[in-house]
Design a protein around this motif. Structure first.
Motif, mmCIF file in Angstrom:
data_model
loop_
_atom_site.group_PDB
_atom_site.id
_atom_site.type_symbol
_atom_site.label_atom_id
_atom_site.label_comp_id
_atom_site.label_asym_id
_atom_site.label_seq_id
_atom_site.Cartn_x
_atom_site.Cartn_y
_atom_site.Cartn_z
ATOM 1 N N ARG A 191 43.519 32.351 -22.004
ATOM 2 C CA ARG A 191 44.221 33.612 -21.742
ATOM 3 C C ARG A 191 44.979 34.080 -22.985
ATOM 4 N NH1 ARG A 191 49.202 34.608 -18.997
ATOM 5 N NH2 ARG A 191 49.936 32.825 -20.199
ATOM 6 N N ASP A 192 45.682 33.150 -23.617
ATOM 7 C CA ASP A 192 46.462 33.507 -24.798
ATOM 8 C C ASP A 192 45.572 33.904 -25.973
ATOM 9 O OD1 ASP A 192 48.711 32.905 -23.325
ATOM 10 O OD2 ASP A 192 48.962 30.899 -24.183
ATOM 11 N N GLU A 193 44.415 33.229 -26.093
ATOM 12 C CA GLU A 193 43.528 33.477 -27.231
ATOM 13 C C GLU A 193 42.705 34.749 -27.068
ATOM 14 O OE1 GLU A 193 39.971 31.170 -29.732
ATOM 15 O OE2 GLU A 193 41.279 30.048 -28.358
ATOM 16 N N PHE A 194 42.223 35.001 -25.852
ATOM 17 C CA PHE A 194 41.290 36.105 -25.628
ATOM 18 C C PHE A 194 41.894 37.273 -24.848
ATOM 19 C CE2 PHE A 194 38.503 32.299 -25.967
ATOM 20 C CZ PHE A 194 37.813 32.667 -27.111
ATOM 21 N N GLY A 195 43.125 37.116 -24.369
ATOM 22 C CA GLY A 195 43.750 38.185 -23.589
ATOM 23 C C GLY A 195 43.136 38.361 -22.218
ATOM 24 N N THR A 196 42.518 37.300 -21.716
ATOM 25 C CA THR A 196 41.829 37.348 -20.423
ATOM 26 C C THR A 196 42.831 37.216 -19.284
ATOM 27 O OG1 THR A 196 39.951 36.245 -21.475
ATOM 28 C CG2 THR A 196 39.981 36.308 -19.066
ATOM 29 N N THR A 197 42.611 37.977 -18.221
ATOM 30 C CA THR A 197 43.383 37.835 -16.991
ATOM 31 C C THR A 197 42.672 36.842 -16.080
ATOM 32 O OG1 THR A 197 44.221 40.093 -17.124
ATOM 33 C CG2 THR A 197 44.267 39.044 -14.963
ATOM 34 N N PHE A 198 43.401 35.823 -15.618
ATOM 35 C CA PHE A 198 42.851 34.835 -14.686
ATOM 36 C C PHE A 198 43.477 35.057 -13.319
ATOM 37 C CE2 PHE A 198 41.774 32.726 -18.621
ATOM 38 C CZ PHE A 198 40.628 31.982 -18.334
ATOM 39 N N VAL A 199 42.624 35.169 -12.298
ATOM 40 C CA VAL A 199 43.091 35.338 -10.919
ATOM 41 C C VAL A 199 42.490 34.215 -10.085
ATOM 42 C CG1 VAL A 199 43.207 36.851 -8.921
ATOM 43 C CG2 VAL A 199 43.202 37.839 -11.220
ATOM 44 N N PHE A 200 43.355 33.458 -9.402
ATOM 45 C CA PHE A 200 42.936 32.280 -8.660
ATOM 46 C C PHE A 200 43.093 32.479 -7.157
ATOM 47 C CE2 PHE A 200 44.661 31.018 -12.739
ATOM 48 C CZ PHE A 200 43.707 30.137 -13.228
#
Length: 227
Positions: A191-200
């Motif tokens: 998330r920090d490296e690619f700016g990806t949003t993770f939803v669990f």
């Protein structure tokens, strides 16, 4: 910036001709580059919410916007194209293809939904293998690696298309405690490296403890608590 926005979102299933309300008119917003958990007991509706966000299951009514696209209006084929292009998935059971190598499993979404030249695909796969600490494992098959390594491969596969949104359904359920914690930290690093949003969608208190936003789901109703 809101990556996902839901307004009066509802999902009703027909069971023996009896309507069952799985999601009952919920509103929520998910910000870009965030770490979000839907939490609740089995049958609460959290997996249904994840499936609607992932364009796997259309809402019955309401508005659902993902990456500035109103996905509630998309046809089945349009949903499949949008999902393949913009959304990554991580599953409880890894869902790796046993006859493909680790590298081929990661490359698979690029072959299916994007017209990447072979050399660009290889470069991207090599980047993702290195990012998840599997640089020297690309030649192996899923049966030859551990559960934690399989989930690393699944994370790389979810991110290989440069997805800004990754949906993870109980991603640590089949992992021991230490491995699960390493996978959670890896996803935060991604998330920090690619700016990806993770939803669990999860029961795992380790994921919940690392989430920045928690949506509690019960009987199709949603409340929010923020860590």
């Amino acid at each position: 910036m809101s990556l996902v926005q839901a307004t009066n979102l509802r999902k009703t299933y027909e069971t023996d001709d009896i309507p069952v309300d799985a999601i009952r008119g919920v509103d929520f917003s998910i910000e870009s580059s965030s770490f979000v958990s839907f939490v609740g007991p089995s049958g609460s509706g959290k997996s249904t919410l994840l499936n609607m966000i992932g364009c796997l299951d259309p809402p019955t009514s309401g508005v659902l916007t993902v990456l500035d696209q109103d996905v509630s209006t998309l046809s089945k084929s349009e949903s499949a194209k949008f999902r393949g292009t913009h959304i990554g998935f991580i599953f409880q059971d890894f869902n790796l293809i046993p006859v493909l190598t680790v590298a081929e499993n990661i490359e698979y979404p690029l072959q299916m939904v994007q017209s990447w030249p072979a050399d660009e695909r290889k470069k991207r796969v090599d980047q993702m293998l290195a990012a998840v600490g599997m640089k020297d494992q690309g030649h192996k098959y899923p049966r030859q690696i551990s559960g934690g390594q399989k989930q690393r491969v699944a994370i790389a596969r979810a991110l290989v298309t440069q997805s800004k949104l990754v949906l993870a359904d109980e991603p640590t359920a089949n992992l021991d405690r230490d491995t699960a914690m390493r996978i959670i930290l890896l996803m935060k690093q991604m998330r920090d490296e690619f700016g990806t949003t993770f939803v669990f969608s999860t029961h795992d208190p380790k994921i919940v403890g690392n989430a920045e936003t928690i949506f509690q789901v019960e009987d199709g109703i949603l409340t929010e608590a923020t860590n």
